[in-house]
Design an enzyme around this catalytic site. Structure first.
Site, short mmCIF file in Angstrom:
data_model
loop_
_atom_site.label_atom_id
_atom_site.label_comp_id
_atom_site.label_asym_id
_atom_site.label_seq_id
_atom_site.Cartn_x
_atom_site.Cartn_y
_atom_site.Cartn_z
CG ASP A 31 38.99 49.33 22.65
OD1 ASP A 31 37.98 49.76 23.23
OD2 ASP A 31 39.71 50.03 21.93
CG HIS A 74 30.89 47.68 29.74
ND1 HIS A 74 32.02 47.76 28.96
CD2 HIS A 74 30.45 48.97 29.89
CE1 HIS A 74 32.27 49.04 28.66
NE2 HIS A 74 31.32 49.78 29.21
CG LEU A 131 44.85 31.22 33.57
CD1 LEU A 131 45.78 31.29 32.37
CD2 LEU A 131 43.42 31.48 33.12
#
Ligand code: FPP
Length: 234
Positions: free
Chosen positions: A12, A29, A123
């Site tokens: 956020d 972004h 991962l």
């Protein structure tokens, strides 16, 4: 204390970060997408096996057309720039969310990342794209009902079986959920999967969330006493 195996992050604060620098929201972004690479590498080095990030929620369609369109183009930017490195590091890309409702080009880029990395065992970078937890649980319930109707599933539903209907069926529950930028909400994220997760809310916005901040959060996790409804061992 078992190390954090599955870390989930609500990224956020991109918009506020950009505004504070006098930049458009899109710049936030973009910085956020670059930071996904930085934090995925750091998390991997710190022993995390599954990193699940909230890139676009089912509610994010309410944003302006321009912002939605920008967010839909980010996966192409992100994978073009970083996929080779992810493959070299053995990362596996998973997508949680309804890909059929994404623009075709976005869905194609995401599918390519899934396909290219599906045999990797490093991962697991799980990107939630057009994801909402209510929707995930509803879709699971609908599929289960269809399977009962067709005789494929029995009416004796247990938790383990229900989990097999969720988008996260192949991965363990969330150990730790971090939300950046000071908000203290869950926002329809992984509601089933965070049942016993530890929660961490940090003031830094997502573009400011550095590997050092991640390290600090994981140290805090290691000091938590997870009892899963039982009593402490001390
Ligand atoms: C919330 O911040 C952030 C989002 C809705 C988008 C998150 C997306 C990224 C970080 C890019 C990831 C992309 C890929 C392909 C990995 P906000 O914009 O709501 O911030 P604000 O609350 O300050 O306005």
């Amino acid at each position: 204390m078992k190390p954090c195996e599955h870390l989930a992050i609500i990224m956020d604060g991109n918009g506020r970060w950009a505004k504070a620098q006098g930049l458009p929201r899109s710049a936030g972004h973009l910085a956020g997408a670059d930071n996904v690479r930085t934090i995925a590498i750091a998390a991997n080095e710190l022993g995390v096996k599954y990193l699940t990030i909230y890139a676009f929620s089912t509610e994010n369609w309410k944003r302006s057309k321009d912002e939605v369109s920008y967010l839909m183009k980010l996966p192409a930017y992100f994978f073009e720039k970083y996929m080779k490195e992810f493959l070299d590091r053995g990362f596996r890309i998973r997508i949680f969310g309804e890909m059929d409702d994404l623009p075709k080009a976005t869905a194609a880029v995401l599918q390519e990342a899934i396909d290219e990395s599906k045999t990797n065992t490093g991962l697991s970078l799980n990107i939630c794209m057009n994801y909402g937890s209510h929707r995930e649980i509803l879709l699971a319930a609908q599929q289960y009902a269809r399977d009962v109707a067709s005789g494929k599933a029995s009416l004796d539903l247990d938790e383990q079986t229900f989990e097999q209907y969720l988008m996260t069926k192949d991965i363990p529950p969330v150990d730790y959920l971090i939300r950046t930028s000071g908000e203290q909400r869950i926002s329809n994220y992984l509601l089933w999967q965070i049942a016993y997760a530890e929660l961490c809310f940090v003031k830094e916005s997502w573009p400011e969330f550095t590997p050092d901040v991640l390290k600090r959060c994981l140290e805090e996790y290691n000091n938590r006493d997870r009892r899963f409804g039982g009593v402490t061992n001390e």
